[in-house]
Design a protein around this motif. Sequence first.
Motif, PDB file in Angstrom:
ATOM      1  N   ASN A 105       0.834  -1.214   0.000  1.00  0.00           N
ATOM      2  CA  ASN A 105       0.000   0.000   0.000  1.00  0.00           C
ATOM      3  C   ASN A 105       0.861   1.253   0.000  1.00  0.00           C
ATOM      4  OD1 ASN A 105      -2.903  -0.673   0.049  1.00  0.00           O
ATOM      5  ND2 ASN A 105      -2.383  -1.821   1.888  1.00  0.00           N
ATOM      6  N   MET A 106       1.974   1.223   0.714  1.00  0.00           N
ATOM      7  CA  MET A 106       2.867   2.376   0.724  1.00  0.00           C
ATOM      8  C   MET A 106       3.506   2.574  -0.650  1.00  0.00           C
ATOM      9  SD  MET A 106       2.672   3.983   3.523  1.00  0.00           S
ATOM     10  CE  MET A 106       4.019   5.115   3.230  1.00  0.00           C
ATOM     11  N   TYR A 107       3.815   1.470  -1.320  1.00  0.00           N
ATOM     12  CA  TYR A 107       4.383   1.573  -2.659  1.00  0.00           C
ATOM     13  C   TYR A 107       3.387   2.234  -3.614  1.00  0.00           C
ATOM     14  CZ  TYR A 107       6.098   0.256  -7.258  1.00  0.00           C
ATOM     15  OH  TYR A 107       6.513   0.288  -8.557  1.00  0.00           O
ATOM     16  N   LYS A 108       2.123   1.808  -3.525  1.00  0.00           N
ATOM     17  CA  LYS A 108       1.076   2.413  -4.350  1.00  0.00           C
ATOM     18  C   LYS A 108       0.949   3.897  -4.048  1.00  0.00           C
ATOM     19  CE  LYS A 108      -2.854   0.297  -4.464  1.00  0.00           C
ATOM     20  NZ  LYS A 108      -4.033  -0.455  -3.955  1.00  0.00           N
ATOM     21  N   ALA A 109       1.091   4.245  -2.767  1.00  0.00           N
ATOM     22  CA  ALA A 109       0.990   5.650  -2.369  1.00  0.00           C
ATOM     23  C   ALA A 109       2.145   6.465  -2.946  1.00  0.00           C
ATOM     24  CB  ALA A 109       0.976   5.756  -0.844  1.00  0.00           C
ATOM     25  N   PHE A 110       3.345   5.896  -2.929  1.00  0.00           N
ATOM     26  CA  PHE A 110       4.525   6.616  -3.397  1.00  0.00           C
ATOM     27  C   PHE A 110       4.505   6.866  -4.901  1.00  0.00           C
ATOM     28  CE2 PHE A 110       6.594   5.958   0.682  1.00  0.00           C
ATOM     29  CZ  PHE A 110       7.387   7.083   0.777  1.00  0.00           C
TER      30      PHE A 110
END
Length: 463
Positions: free
Chosen positions: A206-211
């Motif tokens: 999810n953090m990767y998608k956010a970044f």
Amino acid sequence: MAYLLLYIPFLVAFTLSGSPILSYFTAWLGSLWIIYITLSGKVRPLPDDLSFTEQFFRPIILTQIIFAGYMAVSSIFYFLQSIGYYYFEYNVWTKASWEHISLIAKGQSYYVLAHAALAHGILMFMKYNQKSTFNIKTVSLSALMLKFTVVFTVMTFVLQYIPGMAQVQIKFANLSFVASVIALAYALPEKNNKSMLFALVLFLLNMYKAFISGWKEEILVPLIILGALVFPIYRKTALILFPTVILLFFIYIPSYNSIVRKNTWFGDTSADAAAEIAIAQIQRGEVDLMTNNWAFLTGRISELSMFIKYIKHTPEVQGFYGFQIIDQAVMSLIPRVFYPEKPITEKLIMERVYRAGVADRASIVSAKPPPVVDAYLSGGALAIFIIFLLLGSFASWISVQAENLFGGYLMGSGLVYTGLFQILWRGNSFEFMLNAVFWSVILMYVLFWAGRQLGIIQLSNKI
């Protein structure tokens, strides 16, 4: 009578309007004053069913701090720039006109009024029960949250193929993410290695998608949620790590996001490639972090520069809108299948943006006004007071309902309120905000009904 303490900053700032710099600082410091007197219990004692650090997700803490921080406190950088500062350097030749500074002070006084009314409403309806009517019994909270994460993720995937369900799909995506963060936070003290590994993988995905999204909020929100969850468990570690992570966010993310947006939103580069380009340029020192960060702090993190344009235009050039914006917000709730001629909501919103000269009709930007602007446009200071009092009251009431229906604080305010009603943290234009809140309420009761049917949610006296 204690509630009157909330409005002292606005009254003093309004009285000092002839001295705009003094008026601005009175209003700006007033928001810090409101946060202090509300969180210290000087206006009304905080609920005593949990310790202070264990009720971060309740509106009086997280919603108020984020809303006030973004709406009112963040304007300090724009104000400092307007009176001639660039970081700590002063240049009298860059100082804005006295009229402009006066408008800034006026806008800030409206901000602190909105903040006071919001806190007032939250405090009035802050009536949490010592024991919820319903309960959810589980051996492992992290395992339960992982199950919710999987279910909500599947629902998000399915709903993207059903026409007209985009609003609900977003809600399930938010619930999935919040559940995964809670699972990660509680897998640590439970020492559940399987849950910890699974939750960590979901969090990192999810953090990767956010970044790679290009949105700063997509990165910041999960960090805030994780910090709020971990702090009561690992206070010393959180006190060291969380401020460090937030500092790094403000140093690098403005420049990083700017490069990602330039390559993906306005170019043909994929999100993954754009992220790699951004990281490479920052590592090579090709980005002026100081200049980009100042531009972010003065122009992006605060919307005061746009607010004063509305203040200057209304009611001097155009009268207040009255109930027109609210009527449009209610109309937006009607499904298009029942109202084929319904105007496009985005166009209705942008019309008041164009009229006030905030954006040009030929531009491709979408500068939707935040709730404090729509409240002001509806009827000035009185409308701000009434609307934000109602907004704060609703936030507190829905949090109480969520805790009562879903077995207490963590499931109620932690998962359901945070997952479904995140829009209350920052707000949006009335039309989009009412629509999002309306469907969030519907979905909350649908989830409660589903939980009861599946036997997940039970009456407390049966457990």
